[in-house]
Enzyme design. Structure first.
Site, mmCIF file in Angstrom:
data_model
loop_
_atom_site.group_PDB
_atom_site.id
_atom_site.type_symbol
_atom_site.label_atom_id
_atom_site.label_comp_id
_atom_site.label_asym_id
_atom_site.label_seq_id
_atom_site.Cartn_x
_atom_site.Cartn_y
_atom_site.Cartn_z
ATOM 1 N N SER A 88 0.819 -0.988 0.289
ATOM 2 C CA SER A 88 0.061 0.020 0.049
ATOM 3 C C SER A 88 1.062 1.380 -0.037
ATOM 4 C CB SER A 88 -1.066 0.208 1.196
ATOM 5 O OG SER A 88 -1.625 -1.103 1.288
HETATM 6 N N1 SAH Z 1 -0.243 -4.975 4.297
HETATM 7 C C1 SAH Z 1 0.289 -5.177 3.049
HETATM 8 C C2 SAH Z 1 -0.499 -4.792 1.895
HETATM 9 C C3 SAH Z 1 -1.471 -5.828 1.418
HETATM 10 S S1 SAH Z 1 -2.355 -5.968 0.232
HETATM 11 C C4 SAH Z 1 1.734 -4.448 2.744
HETATM 12 O O1 SAH Z 1 2.336 -4.047 3.540
HETATM 13 O O2 SAH Z 1 2.155 -4.807 1.824
HETATM 14 C C5 SAH Z 1 -3.591 -7.183 0.838
HETATM 15 C C6 SAH Z 1 -3.197 -8.527 1.048
HETATM 16 O O3 SAH Z 1 -4.316 -9.197 1.719
HETATM 17 C C7 SAH Z 1 -2.823 -9.332 -0.099
HETATM 18 O O4 SAH Z 1 -1.441 -9.857 0.064
HETATM 19 C C8 SAH Z 1 -3.777 -10.604 -0.297
HETATM 20 O O5 SAH Z 1 -3.171 -11.857 -0.631
HETATM 21 C C9 SAH Z 1 -3.916 -10.546 1.216
HETATM 22 N N2 SAH Z 1 -5.479 -11.093 1.546
HETATM 23 C C10 SAH Z 1 -6.697 -11.140 0.823
HETATM 24 N N3 SAH Z 1 -7.636 -11.757 1.449
HETATM 25 C C11 SAH Z 1 -7.205 -12.175 2.487
HETATM 26 C C12 SAH Z 1 -7.638 -13.382 3.524
HETATM 27 N N4 SAH Z 1 -8.748 -13.347 3.568
HETATM 28 N N5 SAH Z 1 -6.842 -13.644 4.594
HETATM 29 C C13 SAH Z 1 -5.383 -13.284 4.483
HETATM 30 N N6 SAH Z 1 -4.980 -12.504 3.391
HETATM 31 C C14 SAH Z 1 -5.751 -11.830 2.646
#
Ligand code: SAH
Length: 226
Positions: free
Chosen positions: A70
């Site tokens: 993000s």
């Molecule tokens: N916080 C992260 C950004 C994450 S993007 C950073 O600092 O890089 C959102 C993430 O959520 C993705 O990697 C995606 O695979 C994950 N995601 C989506 N649904 C999910 C779920 N039900 N459980 C765990 N992870 C999930």
């Protein structure tokens, strides 16, 4: 502010990181603990080599598997809204690159972060190790179910956008705990603060909208269909 010691090569990105922190401050981030976390956390270790030269831009970047790390400003807003004091046990849903988990690790006592994509969870674990972060555990699974083994959590951060607040997350939050989640349709959400008002059942919560957000979809049992 001493940067966290990096294993291996010396930290040649320090100047860029300082500029990112200045930019966040200029954009209105005032919480010193948040700014300190950004100053100490080597974002370049959490992005793929192909975009490493852009690691300290205030921009979202691709991290593979169709996912993104993000924008730092958005992450800073999230961290301010959590109002961490340093002693909390935090649950993050959506580890992605592991960078936000590392920021949380700099601001809280212990962090558990759940990721559903194995390749991302493994890469995040590697980056956290390389960055010298020792109080963050990455768990592989469906984060919409939370992670009951280590519950309850003082704060919960969901970094993917979902259609509803997953009930298990509210159950795993302490009374008066804070949960942040982007709520809405795929591609456009409202960042929402959910506070657990009391310990009783049915679970009483208060919702406060904090502004618009655009996150990748939260997939899983209490999220969108994969
Ligand atoms: N916080 C992260 C950004 C994450 S993007 C950073 O600092 O890089 C959102 C993430 O959520 C993705 O990697 C995606 O695979 C994950 N995601 C989506 N649904 C999910 C779920 N039900 N459980 C765990 N992870 C999930």
């Amino acid at each position: 502010m001493a940067p966290r010691r990096l294993t291996g090569s010396p930290d040649t990105f320090g100047g860029y990181r300082a500029r990112l922190v200045e930019g966040l401050r200029a954009s209105g981030i005032r919480d010193l603990a948040v700014l300190k976390a950004f100053a100490e956390t080597p974002r370049h270790l959490f992005v793929p080599p192909a975009v490493r030269h852009r690691a300290y831009e205030d921009a979202a970047l691709p991290i593979g598997n169709g996912q993104t790390i993000s924008q730092p400003f958005t992450q800073a807003r999230y961290l301010e809204a959590l109002e961490l004091k340093g002693k909390e046990r935090v649950l993050e849903i959506g580890t992605g690159s592991g960078y936000q988990a590392a920021l949380l690790g700099a601001m809280a006592d212990t962090v558990f972060s759940v990721e559903r994509v194995e390749a991302l969870a493994l890469a995040a674990q590697r980056a956290l190790r390389e960055a010298g972060v020792t109080n963050v555990s990455v768990l592989l699974g469906d984060g919409t179910l939370g992670w009951s083994a280590y519950a309850p959590y003082d704060a919960i951060l969901v970094t993917a956008g979902g259609p509803e607040v997953p009930p298990p997350l509210v159950e795993q939050l302490v009374a008066h705990g804070r949960l942040l989640i982007p709520l809405g349709a795929r591609g456009s959400q409202t960042l929402t603060l959910v506070e657990r008002v009391g310990p009783g059942s049915p679970l009483e919560v208060r919702h406060t909208p904090l502004g618009t957000a655009r996150f990748v979809p939260l997939l899983g049992e209490h999220g969108f269909d994969a």
